[in-house]
Structures are given as structure tokens and as C-alpha cells.
Scaffold this motif. Structure first.
Motif, PDB file in Angstrom:
ATOM      1  N   GLY A 180      -9.976  -2.633   1.492  1.00  0.00           N
ATOM      2  CA  GLY A 180     -10.874  -2.884   0.381  1.00  0.00           C
ATOM      3  C   GLY A 180     -12.230  -2.242   0.602  1.00  0.00           C
ATOM      4  O   GLY A 180     -12.632  -1.947   1.725  1.00  0.00           O
TER       5      GLY A 180
ATOM      6  N   GLN B 196      -5.377   5.875   9.036  1.00  0.00           N
ATOM      7  CA  GLN B 196      -5.518   4.862   7.991  1.00  0.00           C
ATOM      8  C   GLN B 196      -6.057   3.534   8.522  1.00  0.00           C
ATOM      9  O   GLN B 196      -6.079   2.543   7.801  1.00  0.00           O
TER      10      GLN B 196
ATOM     11  N   ALA C  63      -8.705   2.605   2.458  1.00  0.00           N
ATOM     12  CA  ALA C  63      -9.479   1.924   1.417  1.00  0.00           C
ATOM     13  C   ALA C  63      -8.624   0.895   0.686  1.00  0.00           C
ATOM     14  O   ALA C  63      -9.094  -0.208   0.363  1.00  0.00           O
ATOM     15  N   ARG C  64      -7.373   1.243   0.419  1.00  0.00           N
ATOM     16  CA  ARG C  64      -6.484   0.290  -0.252  1.00  0.00           C
ATOM     17  C   ARG C  64      -6.124  -0.876   0.667  1.00  0.00           C
ATOM     18  O   ARG C  64      -5.937  -2.003   0.212  1.00  0.00           O
ATOM     19  N   ALA C  65      -6.029  -0.603   1.971  1.00  0.00           N
ATOM     20  CA  ALA C  65      -5.649  -1.652   2.921  1.00  0.00           C
ATOM     21  C   ALA C  65      -6.773  -2.657   3.144  1.00  0.00           C
ATOM     22  O   ALA C  65      -6.538  -3.870   3.150  1.00  0.00           O
TER      23      ALA C  65
ATOM     24  N   ASN D  59       0.837  -1.205   0.000  1.00  0.00           N
ATOM     25  CA  ASN D  59       0.000   0.000   0.000  1.00  0.00           C
ATOM     26  C   ASN D  59       0.869   1.252   0.000  1.00  0.00           C
ATOM     27  O   ASN D  59       0.432   2.323   0.379  1.00  0.00           O
TER      28      ASN D  59
ATOM     29  N   ASP E  99      -7.895   7.225   1.931  1.00  0.00           N
ATOM     30  CA  ASP E  99      -7.511   6.501   0.719  1.00  0.00           C
ATOM     31  C   ASP E  99      -6.581   5.336   1.052  1.00  0.00           C
ATOM     32  O   ASP E  99      -6.704   4.242   0.482  1.00  0.00           O
ATOM     33  N   ARG E 100      -5.650   5.555   1.979  1.00  0.00           N
ATOM     34  CA  ARG E 100      -4.765   4.458   2.398  1.00  0.00           C
ATOM     35  C   ARG E 100      -5.573   3.335   3.051  1.00  0.00           C
ATOM     36  O   ARG E 100      -5.307   2.154   2.836  1.00  0.00           O
TER      37      ARG E 100
END
Length: 242
Positions: free
Chosen positions: A110, A60, A106-108, A20, A103-104
């Protein structure tokens, strides 16, 4: 056992942030390994066995990754015998002001994670809904005293009888350790790519009096682990008969 376990827990909690970006992984790993409050939450069994958890100023989502990792290791039988059972989150809801952190997250985790939901929002305005546990770690002092009181009132309204509010604050009456806390706070904020905020702190006695006036019972515990700071964990509970 405990050192090996904590290393395994850290590895598992850091896993969602791997891939990430360099910052997300190393920031989360560094915070979870160096900040004793995450370990103490589990070691002391502060959270209920199951529940809806709301983290305000969640960044995050490092706390959520920690709780999920703890439950996974517990269910796998890798858990210290003298620790209470790991909590089993039913819902992990985070509100974070900084879009980069959202945003971080969301990437972590899903977009379709069955338990975790982290959204961009301002805790001074956001709807808290209902929760069994509310946490604010090192963020209350970012907004003025009037907004602090309003946020705490709405947290109290969001919690049921027996509900828990867990926070950590700096004790403005602690002299040099308090000023060191503020310096570190500014430095970390700058490294995360945010503006350096004005801080609105209070003496510990004033924090406790405010929370008690809103109907919480309050326990205080220094949370510095040998560091020369003035961080105090406040364990605030709604009386069961409320």
C-alpha cells in the motif's frame, strides 16, 4: 516446533502478495521458502533490535514482508525459544530498478504503509541517506567493477559506527558451482521478465579485500544449503569505534 513455525512465518510473509497476481505471490513464497539466507538472518540475530533498514535491489519487497511477519509472530509469542528476538524495523526503505517489481510492492504494502517505502531507482545513482543496516542480496554483480566500488563506498558512508552491510555474492574462483550460479541467475532474471544481464563477478578474496579497504570488517559464510552453488554471505560491519 521449528518446522511448524517456519511454515507459519512463510504464510504470514506471503500474505501481502496474495491477491497481487499469481506471479507475485508464488515468486515471493518460493524465494522465502527455498533461500536459506532469510531464515539465517533471523536465526543468527544478524540485524539490530531496532533500526532503519535499506535494501538495494529489493525486488517486490520480499525481505521486508519477511521481517514484518517475523516481528508480528514474535510479539504474538510464536517464536523459537533458542532464536534471538525478531528485529523491530523502524523504517524499511527499498530501492529497485525494475518498475514492475516496484508496482508489485506498492500493491502488496500500500501507498501509506507506516514503515515500508519502496521506490524505483538505480542504486548506482540513488541517494542512500542514512541507515543502520544495508542489504544487497545477489545484485552487486549486475554492474561493472567501478560502479560496485562506488556503491560500496556510499554504503559505508551511509552507515554509523557499528552499522551492518549484509550481502551475498558468487565466488568467481569456485569453478563449476560458480557457473551453475550464473546459469540460475540468468534463468530467474528471464522468468521475472527482464533482459539477461552481463555479470561482473569477482573471486571471493577480491570481494573481501575490496570491502576491507573501505573500512569494513568482513565475515564470510557459504550460503547454499546443500545446493551445488558458490554463493557466499558476507557480513560486513563498520567498527564500533569508527
Amino acid at each position: 516446533m521449528t518446522k511448524r513455525f517456519l511454515r507459519s512465518l512463510l504464510d504470514e510473509a506471503s500474505r501481502p502478495f496474495n491477491g497481487n497476481g499469481h506471479f507475485a505471490y508464488h515468486y515471493s513464497r518460493g524465494k522465502l521458502s527455498s533461500d536459506s539466507i532469510f531464515r539465517e538472518i533471523l536465526k543468527r540475530g544478524l540485524f539490530p533490535a531496532e533500526g532503519r533498514y535499506l535494501d538495494l535491489g529489493c525486488g517486490q519487497g520480499s525481505l521486508f514482508a519477511w521481517l514484518l511477519a517475523a516481528r508480528k509472530l514474535y510479539e504474538a509469542g510464536h517464536w523459537p525459544k533458542d532464536w534471538p528476538a525478531a528485529p523491530k524495523p523502524q523504517h524499511l526503505h527499498g530501492i529497485e530498478l525494475m518498475q514492475k517489481d516496484v508496482d508489485r510492492a506498492a500493491r502488496a504494502f500500500g501507498a501509506d504503509h507506516p514503515v515500508v517505502r519502496i521506490e524505483q531507482g538505480d542504486m548506482t545513482k540513488a541517494d542512500f541517506g542514512k541507515a543502520d543496516v544495508v542489504t544487497i542480496l545477489d545484485a552487486l554483480h549486475y554492474f561493472d567493477h567501478a560502479h560496485q566500488k562506488d556503491v560500496l563506498k556510499r554504503i559505508r558512508a551511509a552507515l554509523p559506527p557499528g552499522g551492518l552491510f549484509l550481502t551475498r555474492v558468487g565466488d568467481a574462483s569456485a569453478g563449476l558451482p560458480y557457473h551453475l550460479c550464473n546459469w540460475v541467475d540468468h534463468a530467474v532474471t528471464f522468468v521475472r521478465g527482464h533482459r539477461l544481464p552481463r555479470l561482473y563477478c569477482r573471486p571471493l578474496a577480491e570481494w573481501v579485500a575490496l570491502l576491507q579497504s573501505l573500512g569494513f570488517s568482513v565475515e564470510t559464510d557459504p550460503m547454499n544449503e546443500g545446493k551445488p552453488f558458490a554463493n557466499i554471505m558476507l557480513v560486513c560491519r563498520v567498527p564500533a569505534a569508527a
